[in-house]
Design an enzyme around this catalytic site. Structure first.
Site, PDB file in Angstrom:
ATOM      1  N   GLU A 209      63.339 100.546 -27.217  1.00 19.50           N
ATOM      2  CA  GLU A 209      64.085 101.808 -27.178  1.00 19.50           C
ATOM      3  C   GLU A 209      64.976 102.042 -28.402  1.00 19.50           C
ATOM      4  O   GLU A 209      65.003 103.174 -28.924  1.00 19.50           O
ATOM      5  CB  GLU A 209      64.915 101.878 -25.888  1.00 19.50           C
ATOM      6  CG  GLU A 209      64.101 101.962 -24.613  1.00 19.50           C
ATOM      7  CD  GLU A 209      63.713 100.587 -24.065  1.00 19.50           C
ATOM      8  OE1 GLU A 209      63.114 100.537 -22.978  1.00 19.50           O
ATOM      9  OE2 GLU A 209      64.029  99.576 -24.733  1.00 19.50           O
TER      10      GLU A 209
ATOM     11  N   LYS B 248      46.380  91.041 -14.507  1.00 21.14           N
ATOM     12  CA  LYS B 248      47.317  91.895 -13.787  1.00 21.14           C
ATOM     13  C   LYS B 248      46.590  92.600 -12.646  1.00 21.14           C
ATOM     14  O   LYS B 248      45.512  93.147 -12.831  1.00 21.14           O
ATOM     15  CB  LYS B 248      47.925  92.930 -14.749  1.00 21.14           C
ATOM     16  CG  LYS B 248      49.152  93.636 -14.214  1.00 21.14           C
ATOM     17  CD  LYS B 248      49.833  94.457 -15.296  1.00 21.14           C
ATOM     18  CE  LYS B 248      51.123  95.076 -14.776  1.00 21.14           C
ATOM     19  NZ  LYS B 248      51.820  95.857 -15.804  1.00 21.14           N
TER      20      LYS B 248
ATOM     21  N   ARG C 225      69.994 101.215 -23.717  1.00 26.97           N
ATOM     22  CA  ARG C 225      69.756 100.172 -24.712  1.00 26.97           C
ATOM     23  C   ARG C 225      69.797 100.724 -26.137  1.00 26.97           C
ATOM     24  O   ARG C 225      69.752  99.962 -27.102  1.00 26.97           O
ATOM     25  CB  ARG C 225      68.392  99.529 -24.432  1.00 26.97           C
ATOM     26  CG  ARG C 225      68.308  98.855 -23.073  1.00 26.97           C
ATOM     27  CD  ARG C 225      66.867  98.704 -22.586  1.00 26.97           C
ATOM     28  NE  ARG C 225      66.115  97.716 -23.316  1.00 26.97           N
ATOM     29  CZ  ARG C 225      65.842  96.484 -22.883  1.00 26.97           C
ATOM     30  NH1 ARG C 225      66.290  96.096 -21.702  1.00 26.97           N
ATOM     31  NH2 ARG C 225      65.130  95.655 -23.595  1.00 26.97           N
TER      32      ARG C 225
END
Length: 634
Positions: free
Chosen positions: A380, A289, A408
């Site tokens: 979540e 990354k 969510r």
């Protein structure tokens, strides 16, 4: 530049591997330069450059479909699919979206922005392909369509991803899932062996050998089936010994990898080898990354999503420009600091976030109270029910989640927290207009989807000082409580905290002609509008509502007796929001002679653009409120 000659993925197929490597370098330079000017998601896009090139080199987009999970890594994809010239408008109002968007390009097969949706969406596309193909007479080109989902290792922490994997393994549809792993560290020896095994296990010889051997064994009378199962177990043991794919194999996937996600020839060869494999395939690709930019390689978390920055100097740890003066701090930082202070004197306080420790400002809390901090990953719904369990044990869990991601967890908020009246505090970050990240990230629905839930107290502060006071009130409350605050900054005076009383609003400016009731960050804007009205000899009363629920009924009654015209202001969808709560009360109380004008977001999704531009568009800046009041009084 090579990229200037790439008008579609078809142009990639004319390039040599050496030219593709040069193209990767060009893409990184373009992405770094543009994000430094416009802001955006940097580290994730830099990490998938070679993978994106390989995918478009092998596949035939838009006939073949690529679904980018979350979509924040899609900048290379956009550059390679005819949007090079438009790239300068990235995340600008009226310009290119920072996420895949079906209305923007045929190459964006499915719109994303939230995590872990790619596998389920890809499986739906694959099932749809097969249904349509079965209804077509003769050989259908559609039947040959390749469907690819690209998902990061972080997104696999979400249950939704595993639901998709489980169903895909069950349906056995032709589907490719690429696991972009930018966390796992693999030694050179293991990496080389994995690359070798992936080549062997996907090569033509091995596939033919496995198929023919299976047919031969099954042909042995009586014992053929048993011998075949033993052979399959032996093959699986060999692969499992060298590769970490046992879980995916058990879910019904043909697992390949890990392979180097920055080796274009290897990626191309692997993809070409698996195109004719039937059933679901998972390719485990290891990437770095932030690759190609020193600062993002060293700290990819800070460079995940950034504002504009100096490419030579980079960003400070708080994500701002090195040269930027910060007279105020973000609401996220205010939250993190205030909660840490409260936790010093209250051992019941536990902090929870869903893969957003830095984004929500909880890094300070985590450093000081590691035993009372939980990052549950991109999960979540689990975060909410986990908090409910903590609350049931007598603790005071505080969940920090962005407004758009809290959506969510709707069932868990109702069923696990509010129904049982458990003292969970929801710290709802990025409430209101967020800006350049666009419709997938605007926090414009929470006032509507939370205020009607029984047992829930819901507040929104006008500034940083009031936010700190509300947080103290929420932690002390023996019931569910939510505090919604915006993306942005606020000054902190350090003065003693204002006392917050349940369901009590405050009048900030007396007036005689019209009342403006504002909630949260719109309060300051309403005060500015009142000042403009004063220049026109219009006296406006400005009220800081503080509470979305319970609403201050006494205050509303007194305002309704004094004013015949009231304006409500909120950064939320109008339907079911704060203004609706005001209307409901006035109607139920018989104030039929009072006219109320609701200012907020109409029934539409808000596109990307600077917060200032969007607030002006929807009449939620000082001038917009001023004009609304003037026209309302005519």
């Amino acid at each position: 530049m090579i990229i200037e000659k790439i008008n579609s993925p078809l142009d990639l197929k004319k390039l040599t591997f050496e030219e593709l490597t040069h193209l990767a370098e060009e893409l990184r330079v373009l992405i770094i330069e543009r994000v430094s000017l416009n802001g955006g998601h940097l580290a994730s896009s830099l990490g998938v450059v070679e993978m994106t090139i390989a995918l478009h080199y092998v596949l035939n987009s838009p006939e073949d479909k690529i679904i980018w999970d979350v979509g924040h890594q899609s900048y290379p994809h956009k550059l390679l699919t005819g949007r090079f010239k438009a790239f300068e408008t990235l995340r600008q109002f009226g310009g290119m979206s920072g996420f895949p968007k079906m209305s923007e390009s045929l190459h964006d097969a499915f719109g994303t922005g939230h995590s872990s949706t790619s596998i389920s969406a890809a499986l739906g596309l694959a099932a749809g392909r097969d249904i349509i193909s079965s209804q077509s007479s003769g050989t259908s080109k559609f039947k040959m369509q390749k469907i690819v989902a690209v998902i990061g290792d972080g997104a696999l922490t979400s249950g939704l991803a595993f639901e998709g994997l489980n169903h895909a393994g069950h349906l056995k549809k032709d589907l490719i899932v690429i696991l972009n792993d930018n966390e796992m560290s693999i030694s050179p020896n293991v990496g080389a062996m994995s690359n070798y095994l992936s080549k062997v296990l996907t090569g033509t010889f091995f596939k033919r050998f496995r198929k023919e051997t299976k047919a031969l064994l099954e042909g042995i009378p009586k014992i053929g089936g048993t011998v075949t199962k033993i052979a399959e177990k032996a093959e699986g043991s060999l692969k499992g010994f060298f590769t970490p794919g046992g879980l995916f194999e058990d879910l019904g996937f043909n697992y390949l990898g890990p392979i180097d996600g920055h080796d274009i020839p290897l990626l191309v060869e692997t993809l070409q080898n698996i195109l004719d494999v039937t059933g679901p395939v998972l390719i485990h690709v290891v990437t770095k990354k932030g690759k190609g930019y020193k600062f993002s390689e060293e700290d990819p978390c800070i460079y995940h999503g950034t504002g504009p920055f100096d490419t030579g100097l980079g960003l400070q740890p708080n994500g701002s420009k090195v040269s930027e003066e910060c007279p105020s701090i973000t609401y996220s930082e205010i939250f993190g600091n205030a909660l840490t202070e409260l936790a010093d004197s209250d051992s019941r306080i536990v902090a929870i976030t869903a893969a957003m420790k830095e984004g929500t400002g909880l890094n300070v809390f985590a450093d000081k109270f590691p035993d009372r901090f939980y990052d549950v990953g991109i999960a979540e719904p689990h975060a909410v029910t986990f908090a409910a369990g903590l609350a049931a044990q007598g603790l005071r869990p505080v969940i920090a989640i962005y407004s758009t991601f809290l959506q969510r967890s709707y069932d868990e908020i109702i069923h696990d927290v509010c129904l049982q009246n458990l003292p969970v505090v929801f710290a709802i970050d990025r409430g209101g207009i967020v800006g350049e990240d666009g419709p997938t990230h605007q926090g414009l629905f929470d006032l509507s989807y939370l205020r009607h839930i029984p047992n829930l107290t819901f507040m929104s502060p006008k500034d940083g000082d009031e936010f700190r006071a509300m947080l103290e009130f929420a932690v002390a409350l023996n019931a569910p409580c939510a505090i919604r605050y915006p993306r942005g900054k606020s000054s902190i005076t350090g003065n003693p905290l204002t006392s917050i009383e349940q369901g009590r609003a405050e009048i900030l400016s007396e007036g005689s002609d019209i009342a403006i009731i504002a909630i949260g960050n719109t309060v300051k804007t309403a005060l500015g509008a009142a000042a403009l009205l004063k220049n026109d000899d219009i006296s406006a009363c400005v009220v800081n509502a503080r509470f979305v629920k319970p609403i201050d009924k006494n205050m509303l009654s007194s305002l309704a007796l004094k004013f015949k015209k009231i304006i409500t202001v909120e950064e939320n969808i109008i339907a079911g929001g704060f203004g609706s709560a005001v209307l409901e009360y006035l109607n139920a109380s018989g104030f039929s002679d009072v006219k109320v004008k609701l200012l907020g977001i109409p029934d539409e999704f808000v596109e990307h653009g600077a917060q200032k531009i969007l607030r002006k568009k929807y009449g939620l800046d000082e001038e917009g409120i001023y004009k609304a009041a003037k026209s309302f009084l005519v």
